[in-house]
Design an enzyme around this catalytic site. Structure first.
Site, mmCIF file in Angstrom:
data_model
loop_
_atom_site.group_PDB
_atom_site.id
_atom_site.type_symbol
_atom_site.label_atom_id
_atom_site.label_comp_id
_atom_site.label_asym_id
_atom_site.label_seq_id
_atom_site.Cartn_x
_atom_site.Cartn_y
_atom_site.Cartn_z
ATOM 1 N N GLY A 17 0.683 -0.764 0.155
ATOM 2 C CA GLY A 17 0.143 0.436 0.018
ATOM 3 C C GLY A 17 1.097 1.157 0.650
ATOM 4 C CG ASP A 37 6.146 -6.928 -2.419
ATOM 5 O OD1 ASP A 37 6.344 -5.528 -2.445
ATOM 6 O OD2 ASP A 37 6.140 -7.320 -2.146
ATOM 7 C CG LEU A 55 12.315 -9.502 2.538
ATOM 8 C CD1 LEU A 55 10.969 -8.240 3.535
ATOM 9 C CD2 LEU A 55 13.746 -8.276 2.475
ATOM 10 N N GLY A 75 9.556 -3.387 3.196
ATOM 11 C CA GLY A 75 8.588 -4.675 2.915
ATOM 12 C C GLY A 75 8.227 -5.722 4.041
ATOM 13 N N GLY A 76 8.348 -6.531 3.962
ATOM 14 C CA GLY A 76 7.910 -7.823 5.310
ATOM 15 C C GLY A 76 6.404 -7.450 5.684
ATOM 16 C CG HIS A 116 0.369 -1.684 15.576
ATOM 17 N ND1 HIS A 116 -0.492 -1.550 16.106
ATOM 18 C CD2 HIS A 116 0.036 -0.989 14.523
ATOM 19 C CE1 HIS A 116 -1.392 -1.487 14.867
ATOM 20 N NE2 HIS A 116 -1.284 -0.832 14.057
ATOM 21 C CE1 TYR A 139 4.113 -4.327 10.861
ATOM 22 C CE2 TYR A 139 2.530 -3.673 12.131
ATOM 23 C CZ TYR A 139 2.868 -3.302 11.439
ATOM 24 O OH TYR A 139 3.671 -2.666 10.127
ATOM 25 C CE LYS A 143 7.246 -2.998 10.770
ATOM 26 N NZ LYS A 143 7.864 -3.376 9.632
#
Ligand code: 15L
Length: 270
Positions: A17, A37, A55, A75-76, A116, A139, A143
């Protein structure tokens, strides 16, 4: 700030996105934009190189990074998912990226971190980059791990990173939470530009938000980036507040991470 140009800039997650938005907007910042990607990116446009990459594949990431001067790592996996999926793309993936950066002397990475990392703080609590993290899922944990990877590779190898804890970066904020967390595409682009070109960032953590009226995050510790957001969620307030409000105890009204705090558990059916 003077517009500089990077020789070859790598954008990972270029089909996502935000990747699709940045594909156009980062172009003026580099002579060559290398896009990657796992999803299709179509044909290269002028000034672009396309190099598909998973990745979780260490050798592929090494080839991807070779010849690049800086990386914008979008990415991810970008939502809450079972741990095994997060492990491949986000945990192994960020390790592969930093190892490749070390091997190929890449000096600057912009890491798409996320709100998050701190999602289990309650809405209205005021945080800065030194507030202990409080991830709201696998997630968010990945991070936090990525930020710590950036810190380690700076201390050990001098690779500089700006970790942007992106709020809600969409065309228009759509709910009450996003009135606080919204980051316009223009402000995201400007924050990435600052993150690429500001000298001596070491490892900087910055909250990615527009100039919204009531914010939960304090960016004073990232003042050296001189990021001055131009947009605000305020023009969208009336429309959003006209919608029926969720219950006061709904996670979207309680926690900074909103609905992510209520995802899972996964795999109980196995
Ligand atoms: C994120 O980190 C996600 O990638 C995105 O899908 C949004 O959910 C955003 O956070 C958010 O919290 O609004």
């Amino acid at each position: 700030m003077e517009d500089a140009q990077i020789g070859r800039l790598l954008l990972t997650g270029a089909a996502g996105g935000l990747g699709r938005v940045l594909r156009e907007r980062l172009k003026p910042m580099a002579k060559t934009l290398r896009l990657s990607d796992v999803q299709s990116l179509g044909d290269p446009r002028p000034g672009e190189e396309i190099q598909p990459c998973d990745l979780s594949d260490k050798q592929a990431v090494d080839r991807l990074v070779q010849g690049c001067d800086a990386v914008v790592h979008m990415g991810g996996v970008s939502v809450e998912r079972p741990f095994e999926e997060i492990l491949e793309a986000n945990i192994k993936g960020v390790f592969h990226l930093y190892e490749a950066a070390r091997r190929h002397q890449v000096r600057r990475i912009v890491f798409a971190s996320s709100n998050h990392t701190i999602g289990f703080y309650r809405q209205g609590e005021r945080l800065d980059a030194q507030t202990p993290t409080r991830p709201d899922g696998y997630y968010g944990l990945s991070k936090v791990y990525g930020e710590q990877m950036a810190s380690f590779y700076h201390d050990r190898y001098g690779i500089e990173t700006v970790s942007i804890r992106i709020g809600t970066s969409v065309a228009e904020p759509a709910d009450r939470r996003a009135l606080h967390t919204w980051l316009s595409f223009g402000d995201l682009t400007e924050l990435i530009r600052r993150s690429l070109f500001t000298p001596d960032v070491g490892h900087t953590v910055v909250f990615g938000m527009s100039d919204n009226r009531d914010v939960w995050w304090d960016n004073r510790l990232a003042a050296h980036l001189a990021y001055a957001p131009a947009d605000s969620s305020e023009p969208f307030r009336a429309g959003i507040e006209a919608q029926p409000a969720p219950a006061a105890d709904d996670p979207v009204m309680v926690y900074q991470g909103g609905v992510f705090t209520a995802r899972g558990p996964f795999g109980d059916a196995d």
